[in-house]
Design a protein around this motif. Structure first.
Motif, PDB file in Angstrom:
ATOM      1  N   UNK A   1      87.929  42.071  25.685  1.00 51.08           N
ATOM      2  CA  UNK A   1      89.379  42.106  25.869  1.00 51.08           C
ATOM      3  C   UNK A   1      90.050  40.941  25.158  1.00 51.08           C
ATOM      4  N   UNK A   2      89.521  39.734  25.360  1.00 53.21           N
ATOM      5  CA  UNK A   2      90.115  38.543  24.750  1.00 53.21           C
ATOM      6  C   UNK A   2      90.012  38.570  23.232  1.00 53.21           C
ATOM      7  N   UNK A   3      88.852  39.003  22.724  1.00 52.96           N
ATOM      8  CA  UNK A   3      88.654  39.029  21.273  1.00 52.96           C
ATOM      9  C   UNK A   3      89.437  40.176  20.640  1.00 52.96           C
ATOM     10  N   UNK A   4      89.502  41.305  21.352  1.00 56.54           N
ATOM     11  CA  UNK A   4      90.176  42.471  20.786  1.00 56.54           C
ATOM     12  C   UNK A   4      91.680  42.460  20.943  1.00 56.54           C
ATOM     13  N   UNK A   5      92.212  41.588  21.826  1.00 53.93           N
ATOM     14  CA  UNK A   5      93.649  41.581  22.070  1.00 53.93           C
ATOM     15  C   UNK A   5      94.460  41.339  20.793  1.00 53.93           C
ATOM     16  N   UNK A   6      94.130  40.311  19.974  1.00 47.36           N
ATOM     17  CA  UNK A   6      94.904  40.116  18.732  1.00 47.36           C
ATOM     18  C   UNK A   6      94.802  41.309  17.783  1.00 47.36           C
ATOM     19  N   UNK A   7      93.675  42.025  17.825  1.00 43.17           N
ATOM     20  CA  UNK A   7      93.514  43.198  16.955  1.00 43.17           C
ATOM     21  C   UNK A   7      94.514  44.281  17.356  1.00 43.17           C
ATOM     22  N   UNK A   8      94.647  44.513  18.665  1.00 37.84           N
ATOM     23  CA  UNK A   8      95.588  45.534  19.134  1.00 37.84           C
ATOM     24  C   UNK A   8      97.038  45.100  18.923  1.00 37.84           C
ATOM     25  N   UNK A   9      97.309  43.809  19.117  1.00 29.72           N
ATOM     26  CA  UNK A   9      98.659  43.300  18.857  1.00 29.72           C
ATOM     27  C   UNK A   9      99.017  43.494  17.388  1.00 29.72           C
ATOM     28  N   UNK A  10      98.063  43.190  16.511  1.00 33.65           N
ATOM     29  CA  UNK A  10      98.307  43.375  15.083  1.00 33.65           C
ATOM     30  C   UNK A  10      98.577  44.837  14.762  1.00 33.65           C
ATOM     31  N   UNK A  11      97.873  45.748  15.442  1.00 30.64           N
ATOM     32  CA  UNK A  11      98.111  47.167  15.218  1.00 30.64           C
ATOM     33  C   UNK A  11      99.527  47.563  15.603  1.00 30.64           C
ATOM     34  N   UNK A  12     100.024  47.047  16.733  1.00 29.75           N
ATOM     35  CA  UNK A  12     101.387  47.360  17.136  1.00 29.75           C
ATOM     36  C   UNK A  12     102.407  46.728  16.195  1.00 29.75           C
ATOM     37  N   UNK A  13     102.082  45.553  15.671  1.00 28.07           N
ATOM     38  CA  UNK A  13     102.957  44.923  14.672  1.00 28.07           C
ATOM     39  C   UNK A  13     103.028  45.782  13.413  1.00 28.07           C
ATOM     40  N   UNK A  14     101.893  46.338  13.006  1.00 26.11           N
ATOM     41  CA  UNK A  14     101.881  47.239  11.851  1.00 26.11           C
ATOM     42  C   UNK A  14     102.706  48.491  12.125  1.00 26.11           C
ATOM     43  N   UNK A  15     102.677  48.964  13.371  1.00 27.53           N
ATOM     44  CA  UNK A  15     103.513  50.095  13.742  1.00 27.53           C
ATOM     45  C   UNK A  15     104.989  49.753  13.625  1.00 27.53           C
ATOM     46  N   UNK A  16     105.366  48.556  14.082  1.00 31.02           N
ATOM     47  CA  UNK A  16     106.753  48.096  13.942  1.00 31.02           C
ATOM     48  C   UNK A  16     107.134  47.975  12.472  1.00 31.02           C
ATOM     49  N   UNK A  17     106.214  47.480  11.666  1.00 34.98           N
ATOM     50  CA  UNK A  17     106.479  47.326  10.237  1.00 34.98           C
ATOM     51  C   UNK A  17     106.705  48.685   9.575  1.00 34.98           C
ATOM     52  N   UNK A  18     105.929  49.676   9.985  1.00 40.96           N
ATOM     53  CA  UNK A  18     106.106  51.021   9.443  1.00 40.96           C
ATOM     54  C   UNK A  18     107.479  51.578   9.819  1.00 40.96           C
ATOM     55  N   UNK A  19     107.872  51.428  11.081  1.00 38.83           N
ATOM     56  CA  UNK A  19     109.180  51.912  11.513  1.00 38.83           C
ATOM     57  C   UNK A  19     110.311  51.202  10.779  1.00 38.83           C
TER      58      UNK A  19
END
Length: 266
Positions: free
Chosen positions: A71-89
């Protein structure tokens, strides 16, 4: 909030090591408004992303130690994915559910390293606090003074709490911009955390106001049986993206995600 300048004109547009600019505390409200606007662009997909996100966190909680580490290691990965989603929008492209895992396709190793640093520093903060409280208890016991033991424990617990809180704030500020800097600027993980820490403290007023607003919003989101978090998480992702653009400017080289897989022909 004023629109950020183009990468060529922005004075802090060094691709990998942009320098943060100072903004007023009022910008924190604009960041939240921008996060809400990004959520409204695709609310259905965002809520599906939130459900998947929460489901993964709950499932991992049932795996002792390993689940927490993942969870701790993967959290920044998932945050980055949502940031990429925001960037796409923001670029007028559609949001996809698989944007949540976009960090696995773009700089996954560096994002995981951010998570490793997060886990190590959080563990260190907890360990230091435990040592302070435990050390005070042992000293009082060896001295054999129960009254002194009680007073020492209270003082040590207060000091340990303050120290842990300070280290936790430092950790959160170091993480805030880390994922966007890694995934949008190709910034090395440790440098990204240092730059995030500097940006947050250079804009202490804005992030103090933002922290208070987020604290209130979390309590509001928890009222309807916690379902409000399904909306708040995407809004916070959009807030993070908006604050990144405002403080660091747009990415000099926009990230390229692999296109979604085409459906198999019948």
């Amino acid at each position: 909030m004023t629109e950020p300048a183009s990468p060529a004109a922005h004075p802090y547009s060094n691709a990998r090591h942009p320098q943060p600019r100072h903004v007023s505390p009022a910008h924190s409200v604009e960041w939240l408004k921008a996060g809400w606007s990004l959520f409204l662009k695709s609310p259905g997909v965002w809520m599906i992303i939130s459900v998947i996100f929460f489901t993964m966190l709950v499932v991992l909680e049932f795996i002792p130690l390993l689940g927490q580490a993942v969870t701790l290691i993967g959290f920044p990965v998932m945050v980055a994915g949502m940031v990429l989603g925001c960037h796409a929008l923001a670029e007028g492209k559609p949001l996809r559910v698989d944007h949540l895992f976009g960090g696995l396709k773009v700089h996954a190793g560096n994002l995981a390293l951010v998570g490793v640093f997060y886990m190590l520093i959080a563990g260190l903060a907890a360990f230091v606090s435990f040592v302070i409280v435990g050390g005070a208890a042992l000293t009082g016991y060896l001295l054999g003074a129960l009254a002194g033991l009680g007073l020492g424990l209270v003082s040590a617990m207060l000091f340990g709490f303050v120290l842990f809180s300070v280290m936790w704030v430092l950790l959160i500020t170091a993480l805030w911009f880390a994922a966007p800097l890694v995934v949008l600027r190709d910034t090395p993980p440790l440098d990204a955390m240092k730059m995030s820490l500097k940006a947050c403290f250079d804009n202490f007023g804005a992030f103090l106001v933002l922290g208070v607003l987020i604290y209130v919003l979390i309590w509001v989101a928890m009222l309807p049986a916690g379902f409000g978090l399904l909306v708040l998480i995407p809004v916070l992702a959009g807030t993070l993206y908006a604050s990144y653009l405002d403080v660091f400017g747009p990415p000099a080289t926009p990230p390229a995600l692999p296109p979604a897989a085409a459906p198999e022909p019948d």
